[in-house]
Design an enzyme around this catalytic site. Structure first.
Site: not given
Length: 328
Positions: A139, A100, A16, A169, A70, A224, A18, A200-201
């Site tokens: 997440k 986030c 996700p 992440h 999310q 992402g 933004a 993730n990352g």
């Protein structure tokens, strides 16, 4: 990979983001190999869902399942209510944002800031899982900072609370996107729990995907920024994970066709005026590192209409394709 009753076609998930993972981008990434595409985060205060921004973020019409929405917030009751409302609108998976690092989110004690309050994490997870009739995922990051690497503790709380998959992440909240990704930290989380763990990352290529999977032993990978302007990364990585072979980048003609498909979907989704503006950032990513892009991009990004934007892009790609033909 399994999330509740949902079996993902590939162990690859669009993260996700933004302002980026709107319905057109999610649908494109799914077509190109993502097994799941998570929506842009929406605020847990459902009173804000009447705005045009939230309305578009929650738009899942015609979207292939499973559909994941999310939610970000800090109040357990608001998070539970938002969960119920998202499910009423068609969400098949609820994802909770505790990763986030953006200041406007962290300053409201939401996102990655929640990792510093384990009791609040437990309350939110219990409220959301209790209110949800669909699987709930979470997440997180490795911690709020390097002095507080409590992701394994958060992971155990998540598992005990009924979370059905956990995306990690491999950075902390304070380092945002600047430090190297700590895949060993993700591996530690994987060793802590039995629920599926998603790494993730900084996964931007099939080679990096193989490395991330090898180190973390994760059940799936989340991509992402590596998909920005390169949505075919999912197809390439899926092939590599399945066969060990590295597919080449698509040729210019296919890149042009994918980009045009994406832009047409943006114009349709947002309307021409807003669609042209939203398309500009994606165009910048599609053109990144391509020959002559530095000279062509400013003119393309200033184009005020759909027709002008497409005309300039067509001219740019025609010149590139001619050059490629001559070189061949």
């Amino acid at each position: 990979m399994q999330i509740g009753p949902h079996t993902l076609d590939t162990p690859l998930i669009l993260a996700p983001m933004a302002g980026i993972t709107d319905r057109p981008f999610r649908q494109l990434c799914r077509r190109l190999g993502a097994g799941l595409a998570v929506s842009e985060m929406v605020h847990s205060d459902t009173r804000l869902w009447t705005t045009d921004k939230s309305r578009l973020r929650l738009d899942q019409r015609g979207e292939q399942g499973p559909r994941s929405v999310q939610i970000a917030g800090y109040d357990p009751h608001m998070m539970a209510r938002a969960t119920e409302c998202a499910i009423e609108r068609g969400a098949q998976i609820i994802d909770i944002n505790m990763g986030c690092p953006a200041k406007k989110v962290v300053n409201r004690a939401a996102g990655a800031a929640l990792l510093g309050d384990e009791d609040r994490v437990r309350q939110i997870l219990a409220a959301v899982v209790g209110a949800s009739s669909v699987p709930v995922t979470l997440k997180i990051r490795l911690g709020i900072d390097r002095a507080h690497l409590n992701a394994p503790v958060i992971a155990r709380i998540a598992e005990e609370s009924g979370i059905q998959a956990l995306a990690v992440h491999g950075r902390t909240g304070t380092c945002r996107y600047s430090d190297p990704v700590d895949y060993a930290g993700i591996a530690q989380v994987k060793q802590t729990v039995q629920i599926p763990v998603i790494a993730n990352g900084n996964i931007r290529s099939p080679e990096e995907a193989l490395h991330a999977r090898e180190v973390t032993h994760a059940d799936a990978l989340m991509i992402g920024r590596g998909a920005q302007g390169r949505p075919w990364i999912f197809r390439r990585i899926a092939h590599t994970l399945a066969t060990g072979e590295i597919l080449p980048e698509p040729g210019l003609r296919e890149v042009r066709a994918i980009m045009n498909e994406h832009l047409d979907a943006l114009y349709e989704f947002y309307g021409e005026s807003v669609g042209v503006r939203v398309a500009r950032k994606h165009i910048g990513w599609y053109l990144a590192d391509r020959p002559g892009a530095a000279q062509a991009r400013p003119h393309i990004l200033r184009a005020p209409t759909r027709a002008a934007q497409r005309e300039l892009l067509d001219a740019y790609f025609q010149a590139l394709c001619q050059g490629e033909d001559m070189a061949a």
